[in-house]
Design a protein around this motif. Structure first.
Motif, PDB file in Angstrom:
ATOM      1  N   ALA A  30     -32.128  -4.055  40.733  1.00 27.79           N
ATOM      2  CA  ALA A  30     -30.955  -4.923  40.600  1.00 27.79           C
ATOM      3  C   ALA A  30     -29.750  -4.120  40.129  1.00 27.79           C
ATOM      4  O   ALA A  30     -28.637  -4.256  40.661  1.00 27.79           O
ATOM      5  N   TYR A  31     -29.970  -3.267  39.138  1.00 21.26           N
ATOM      6  CA  TYR A  31     -28.881  -2.407  38.666  1.00 21.26           C
ATOM      7  C   TYR A  31     -28.419  -1.461  39.770  1.00 21.26           C
ATOM      8  O   TYR A  31     -27.217  -1.318  40.030  1.00 21.26           O
ATOM      9  N   LEU A  32     -29.379  -0.796  40.439  1.00 23.05           N
ATOM     10  CA  LEU A  32     -29.022   0.167  41.484  1.00 23.05           C
ATOM     11  C   LEU A  32     -28.245  -0.500  42.605  1.00 23.05           C
ATOM     12  O   LEU A  32     -27.262   0.040  43.108  1.00 23.05           O
ATOM     13  N   GLY A  33     -28.667  -1.697  43.012  1.00 23.90           N
ATOM     14  CA  GLY A  33     -27.994  -2.387  44.104  1.00 23.90           C
ATOM     15  C   GLY A  33     -26.583  -2.808  43.758  1.00 23.90           C
ATOM     16  O   GLY A  33     -25.662  -2.697  44.579  1.00 23.90           O
ATOM     17  N   LEU A  34     -26.374  -3.299  42.534  1.00 28.09           N
ATOM     18  CA  LEU A  34     -25.021  -3.686  42.113  1.00 28.09           C
ATOM     19  C   LEU A  34     -24.126  -2.464  41.964  1.00 28.09           C
ATOM     20  O   LEU A  34     -22.919  -2.528  42.201  1.00 28.09           O
ATOM     21  N   PHE A  35     -24.712  -1.348  41.581  1.00 31.71           N
ATOM     22  CA  PHE A  35     -23.951  -0.125  41.360  1.00 31.71           C
ATOM     23  C   PHE A  35     -23.613   0.581  42.670  1.00 31.71           C
ATOM     24  O   PHE A  35     -22.461   0.935  42.931  1.00 31.71           O
ATOM     25  N   ALA A  36     -24.624   0.752  43.529  1.00 31.69           N
ATOM     26  CA  ALA A  36     -24.458   1.597  44.712  1.00 31.69           C
ATOM     27  C   ALA A  36     -24.530   0.858  46.031  1.00 31.69           C
ATOM     28  O   ALA A  36     -24.260   1.442  47.075  1.00 31.69           O
ATOM     29  N   VAL A  82     -31.401 -10.870  46.034  1.00 31.21           N
ATOM     30  CA  VAL A  82     -30.561 -11.538  45.030  1.00 31.21           C
ATOM     31  C   VAL A  82     -29.218 -10.854  44.887  1.00 31.21           C
ATOM     32  O   VAL A  82     -28.160 -11.500  44.969  1.00 31.21           O
ATOM     33  N   ILE A  83     -29.212  -9.539  44.676  1.00 38.04           N
ATOM     34  CA  ILE A  83     -27.937  -8.886  44.330  1.00 38.04           C
ATOM     35  C   ILE A  83     -27.007  -8.730  45.527  1.00 38.04           C
ATOM     36  O   ILE A  83     -25.806  -8.523  45.353  1.00 38.04           O
ATOM     37  N   PHE A  84     -27.532  -8.832  46.739  1.00 35.75           N
ATOM     38  CA  PHE A  84     -26.658  -8.775  47.908  1.00 35.75           C
ATOM     39  C   PHE A  84     -25.894 -10.081  48.126  1.00 35.75           C
ATOM     40  O   PHE A  84     -24.934 -10.107  48.896  1.00 35.75           O
ATOM     41  N   THR A  85     -26.313 -11.159  47.489  1.00 32.72           N
ATOM     42  CA  THR A  85     -25.734 -12.470  47.803  1.00 32.72           C
ATOM     43  C   THR A  85     -25.293 -13.274  46.579  1.00 32.72           C
ATOM     44  O   THR A  85     -24.144 -13.695  46.496  1.00 32.72           O
ATOM     45  N   ILE A  86     -26.177 -13.499  45.634  1.00 37.08           N
ATOM     46  CA  ILE A  86     -25.904 -14.447  44.555  1.00 37.08           C
ATOM     47  C   ILE A  86     -24.696 -14.060  43.696  1.00 37.08           C
ATOM     48  O   ILE A  86     -23.939 -14.939  43.266  1.00 37.08           O
ATOM     49  N   ALA A 479     -14.521  -7.110  41.017  1.00 38.70           N
ATOM     50  CA  ALA A 479     -13.229  -6.440  40.846  1.00 38.70           C
ATOM     51  C   ALA A 479     -13.014  -6.017  39.391  1.00 38.70           C
ATOM     52  O   ALA A 479     -13.483  -6.683  38.472  1.00 38.70           O
ATOM     53  N   PRO A 480     -12.303  -4.909  39.169  1.00 37.60           N
ATOM     54  CA  PRO A 480     -11.995  -4.481  37.795  1.00 37.60           C
ATOM     55  C   PRO A 480     -11.132  -5.510  37.068  1.00 37.60           C
ATOM     56  O   PRO A 480     -10.287  -6.172  37.662  1.00 37.60           O
ATOM     57  N   THR A 481     -11.359  -5.641  35.784  1.00 39.66           N
ATOM     58  CA  THR A 481     -10.556  -6.509  34.919  1.00 39.66           C
ATOM     59  C   THR A 481     -10.181  -5.724  33.672  1.00 39.66           C
ATOM     60  O   THR A 481     -10.666  -4.613  33.448  1.00 39.66           O
ATOM     61  N   ALA A 482      -9.326  -6.318  32.835  1.00 39.20           N
ATOM     62  CA  ALA A 482      -8.957  -5.655  31.585  1.00 39.20           C
ATOM     63  C   ALA A 482     -10.175  -5.449  30.694  1.00 39.20           C
ATOM     64  O   ALA A 482     -10.298  -4.431  30.000  1.00 39.20           O
ATOM     65  N   GLU A 483     -11.086  -6.418  30.704  1.00 41.85           N
ATOM     66  CA  GLU A 483     -12.285  -6.323  29.869  1.00 41.85           C
ATOM     67  C   GLU A 483     -13.300  -5.342  30.447  1.00 41.85           C
ATOM     68  O   GLU A 483     -14.001  -4.641  29.712  1.00 41.85           O
ATOM     69  N   HIS A 484     -13.378  -5.290  31.788  1.00 43.24           N
ATOM     70  CA  HIS A 484     -14.339  -4.409  32.458  1.00 43.24           C
ATOM     71  C   HIS A 484     -13.609  -3.574  33.512  1.00 43.24           C
ATOM     72  O   HIS A 484     -13.623  -3.905  34.705  1.00 43.24           O
ATOM     73  N   PRO A 485     -12.962  -2.488  33.096  1.00 42.91           N
ATOM     74  CA  PRO A 485     -12.177  -1.703  34.050  1.00 42.91           C
ATOM     75  C   PRO A 485     -13.034  -0.923  35.051  1.00 42.91           C
ATOM     76  O   PRO A 485     -12.541  -0.516  36.096  1.00 42.91           O
ATOM     77  N   ASN A 486     -14.307  -0.690  34.739  1.00 43.86           N
ATOM     78  CA  ASN A 486     -15.203   0.035  35.643  1.00 43.86           C
ATOM     79  C   ASN A 486     -16.462  -0.794  35.890  1.00 43.86           C
ATOM     80  O   ASN A 486     -17.559  -0.447  35.441  1.00 43.86           O
ATOM     81  N   PRO A 487     -16.326  -1.894  36.614  1.00 50.06           N
ATOM     82  CA  PRO A 487     -17.461  -2.807  36.783  1.00 50.06           C
ATOM     83  C   PRO A 487     -18.465  -2.291  37.807  1.00 50.06           C
ATOM     84  O   PRO A 487     -18.209  -1.335  38.541  1.00 50.06           O
ATOM     85  N   LEU A 488     -19.629  -2.943  37.842  1.00 45.18           N
ATOM     86  CA  LEU A 488     -20.565  -2.747  38.941  1.00 45.18           C
ATOM     87  C   LEU A 488     -19.944  -3.400  40.173  1.00 45.18           C
ATOM     88  O   LEU A 488     -19.647  -4.595  40.167  1.00 45.18           O
ATOM     89  N   SER A 489     -19.754  -2.627  41.218  1.00 39.84           N
ATOM     90  CA  SER A 489     -18.919  -3.099  42.330  1.00 39.84           C
ATOM     91  C   SER A 489     -19.570  -4.185  43.170  1.00 39.84           C
ATOM     92  O   SER A 489     -18.879  -4.932  43.858  1.00 39.84           O
ATOM     93  N   ALA A 490     -20.899  -4.279  43.153  1.00 39.89           N
ATOM     94  CA  ALA A 490     -21.618  -5.280  43.960  1.00 39.89           C
ATOM     95  C   ALA A 490     -21.030  -5.357  45.369  1.00 39.89           C
ATOM     96  O   ALA A 490     -20.566  -6.413  45.804  1.00 39.89           O
ATOM     97  N   PRO A 491     -21.053  -4.247  46.126  1.00 43.24           N
ATOM     98  CA  PRO A 491     -20.317  -4.214  47.398  1.00 43.24           C
ATOM     99  C   PRO A 491     -20.748  -5.268  48.404  1.00 43.24           C
ATOM    100  O   PRO A 491     -19.915  -5.891  49.057  1.00 43.24           O
ATOM    101  N   GLN A 492     -22.073  -5.482  48.550  1.00 41.67           N
ATOM    102  CA  GLN A 492     -22.509  -6.479  49.533  1.00 41.67           C
ATOM    103  C   GLN A 492     -22.103  -7.883  49.125  1.00 41.67           C
ATOM    104  O   GLN A 492     -21.645  -8.678  49.951  1.00 41.67           O
TER     105      GLN A 492
END
Length: 663
Positions: A30-36, A82-86, A479-492
């Motif tokens: 789940a972490y790897l998919g949201l990250f990469a 899960v991480i590709f959609t939800i 998307a990046p926010t002020a609270e989380h400037p380097n978020p997990l991109s969750a590309p899918q």
């Protein structure tokens, strides 16, 4: 190899161990998919761990170990679905956090449907017209060589420790080393950008998928970042005043990122769409064959014919009963979203039909290129688009504009829900056939494996919501926010949200999507030409589309990992060999090292997330600035990890001979 029916398989300790490994590996993926934006199959590391643990408990049979790897491999499948959609529901603003009951219903029922849909495909794809199923064959070889699992466990433990240490040292943890090394600049009117992520896990992903896929995904990114973005910046910025205003005064790296995010990544969407349609068309005969074969096998069993233990699937009549039982709660789930029975019922029907079709596609692709390369995201996009068109017709204009929580279009939410169920089913279905291939090669009982995969899938579904909430709170998603400037991109998931929202009251750059579709058609033509020449190098359109869609810095280490795998083959004189079994044995030590890097980094990423979640401080682990190093140090560290990966992979052709490296 065949074993008598009395050989222990579905034992209590095997089931418990499978569940534990499935839960751990699903969290890591789940972490790897949201990250990469990628997940990897987990059958081989699960098999090695199983052999080691059961050996400590007095020894286990090869079929017990096979049951463990079958259940544990559900971790990668459910995580991908899960991480590709939800997360798209978070990105759309429909949810503020991941709601446990909804995530459990979608992931659990979708995963179980994937098991059911894949049952009638086993005979066609594994027995009658066998596909390679590379990871299934590799897992079978690992199981057969299981008399001495010690070296494999040492490799896994060593590389997992490396991945974990470097993750806690990275930007999201102590900030000793950065996450990326990148640079950009204007050369006249040309906007140039180059960068690489410094994640050891991505290096491991590349080693597992190989150089062919590494070249394809990197080429897709080069098309986006070195051709499309500079061209758009030079010739089309004047036609997009909104985008031009948003990047006024920004540095070249930020300009490149903004153009990619707003426009160029949709080239990948178009390529994925045409790739999904082509995949369905090219597999039409195999789909029909699988259905006919499954029905024939069910009739043979019900007619009293003697069926060998190694050929017994779950009974077809119970499959139909379970299908009805599982669809009813999904129907109620859809009704809870849209509140209209004349919409909810067609949605449920769409889910059933699309689910079976795409499970078949997923299983076929897993058989050809492996579960790690299975383009489930492309399958899901096709589902969401089809569901959206049907919903637009059913809802009418008023329904088209209806919004739910957070202003999210209800039609888009409903389409995402359908896509999520189908995505989970497709991911599990493809993985199921991979496991059944391994079982077929070692003489396992199919229905016991199918039952174990269902147990493993549902166990993973139970923990998905808490894991996602920890990651969302600690890192941010989307998307990046002020609270989380380097978020997990969750590309899918970001892509799914954009496509669904764009069809319900939003806007999509259809011109760019059309160009992407044309690029996809060209890639298909090139791949067909290579196929006709029996070339060992292929250009799978969905792999290219992923490269076009994802950031360049993620593709560079994947390519480098694939290059390391090629160098290992070259050292042993096996470049171009058609003996897949020999290749699997050659790469087994390196594959385990790569899997350890991925698992260690991912699990430490979750641990860091828990620390941030508990403290409510994203800088809780950050060391003083005087200890923080620059990009050069990060590149050196990645180079050292790459050398260790190559050294481990190159030392031996057989797991039983390999040394674990400098420890």
């Amino acid at each position: 190899m065949r074993h008598p029916p009395a050989t222990p398989q579905l034992t209590f300790r095997a089931v418990v161990l499978a569940i534990v490994l499935a839960v751990v590996l699903s969290a890591a993926n789940a972490y790897l998919g949201l990250f990469a934006g990628l997940t990897v199959a987990t059958a081989i590391p699960a098999a090695v761990v199983s052999m080691g643990v059961l050996r400590l408990l007095g020894g286990g049979t090869i079929l017990e170990n096979n049951i463990v790897q079958t259940g544990a491999s559900a971790g990668s499948s459910i995580a991908a679905g899960v991480i590709f959609t939800i997360p798209a529901l978070i990105i759309l603003g429909y949810w503020r956090d991941f709601q446990y009951s909804w995530v459990l219903a979608i992931a659990g029922l979708g995963g179980l449907l994937g098991v059911l849909f894949s049952v009638p495909l086993r005979r066609s794809m594994i027995v009658e017209e066998p596909l390679p199923f590379p990871e299934g064959k590799a897992a079978a070889e690992v199981l057969k060589a299981g008399e001495n699992p010690g070296p494999g466990l040492k490799i896994l433990a060593f590389s997992a420790a490396i991945g974990a240490v470097l993750k806690v040292a990275a930007h999201s943890g102590m900030r000793l080393i950065p996450d990326t090394a990148a640079g950009a600049g204007f050369f006249g009117k040309y906007l140039g950008y180059m960068g690489t992520n410094l994640s050891p896990a991505l290096l491991g992903v590349g080693y597992i998928v190989g150089l062919n896929i590494g070249i394809v995904v990197l080429s897709g990114s080069i098309l986006s970042w070195h051709i499309a973005i500079p061209l758009y910046h030079m010739f089309f910025m004047g036609t997009d005043p909104g985008l031009a205003q948003s990047i006024a005064g920004a540095g070249p790296e930020d300009v490149a990122g903004a153009i990619w995010s707003a426009k160029i990544r949709y080239l990948g969407v178009g390529a994925m769409l045409i790739g999904g349609v082509w995949t369905l068309f090219s597999l039409r005969k195999s789909l029909l064959s699988g259905v006919k074969s499954g029905i024939a096998a069910a009739r043979a069993g019900s007619g009293g014919a003697e069926v060998a233990e190694t050929e017994r699937d779950l009974p077809m009549k119970w499959m139909l009963v379970a299908l009805v039982v599982f669809v009813l709660p999904l129907l109620l789930l859809y009704q809870a979203i849209v509140g209209l029975w004349h919409v909810s019922i067609p949605m449920a029907i769409i889910m059933i039909v699309a689910g079976f079709l795409f499970v078949s596609v997923s299983a076929y692709l897993a058989g050809l290129v492996g579960s790690s390369n299975n383009p489930v995201s492309g399958i899901t996009i096709a589902t969401i688009l089809f569901a959206s068109v049907v919903l637009l017709l059913l809802l009418g204009e008023s329904g088209r504009m209806a919004v739910g929580a957070g202003g999210a279009p209800l039609g888009a939410v409903a389409a995402i829900m359908i896509g999520a169920v189908v995505c989970c089913a497709a991911a599990v279905g493809g993985d199921n056939l991979q496991d059944l291939k391994a079982g077929y090669l070692v003489g396992a009982t199919p229905w016991k494996q199918q039952l174990m995969l269902g147990i493993g899938a549902f166990s993973c579904a139970l923990i998905m919501a808490p894991v996602l909430n920890v990651l969302s709170e600690a890192y941010g998603i989307g998307a990046p926010t002020a609270e989380h400037p380097n978020p997990l991109s969750a590309p899918q998931a970001t892509l799914m949200a954009s496509v669904a929202k764009g069809l319900f009251g939003g806007e999509l750059p259809w011109g760019i999507i059309g160009i992407g579709a044309a690029i996809g058609a060209l890639i298909i033509a090139i791949d067909e030409a290579l196929k006709a020449k029996a070339s060992s190098f292929r250009v799978p359109v969905l792999a290219a589309a992923i490269g076009i869609y994802l950031p360049l810095e993620l593709m560079v280490p994947i390519f480098l990992g694939g290059l390391l795998a090629y160098l290992v083959e070259k050292r042993h004189g096996m470049v171009g060999t058609k003996d897949e079994t020999a290749r699997d044995r050659l790469h087994r030590p390196g594959t385990l090292f790569a899997a350890g890097l991925i698992t260690g980094e991912a699990l430490m990423g979750i641990a860091v997330g828990i620390a941030i979640y508990a403290s409510k401080d994203r800088d809780v682990l950050v060391l003083p600035e005087m200890f923080q190093q620059g990009e050069i140090v990060g590149l050196v560290v990645l180079a050292v990890v790459g050398w260790l990966l190559y050294r481990t992979g190159a030392k031996s052709k057989a797991l039983g001979d390999v040394e674990p490296g400098p420890m």
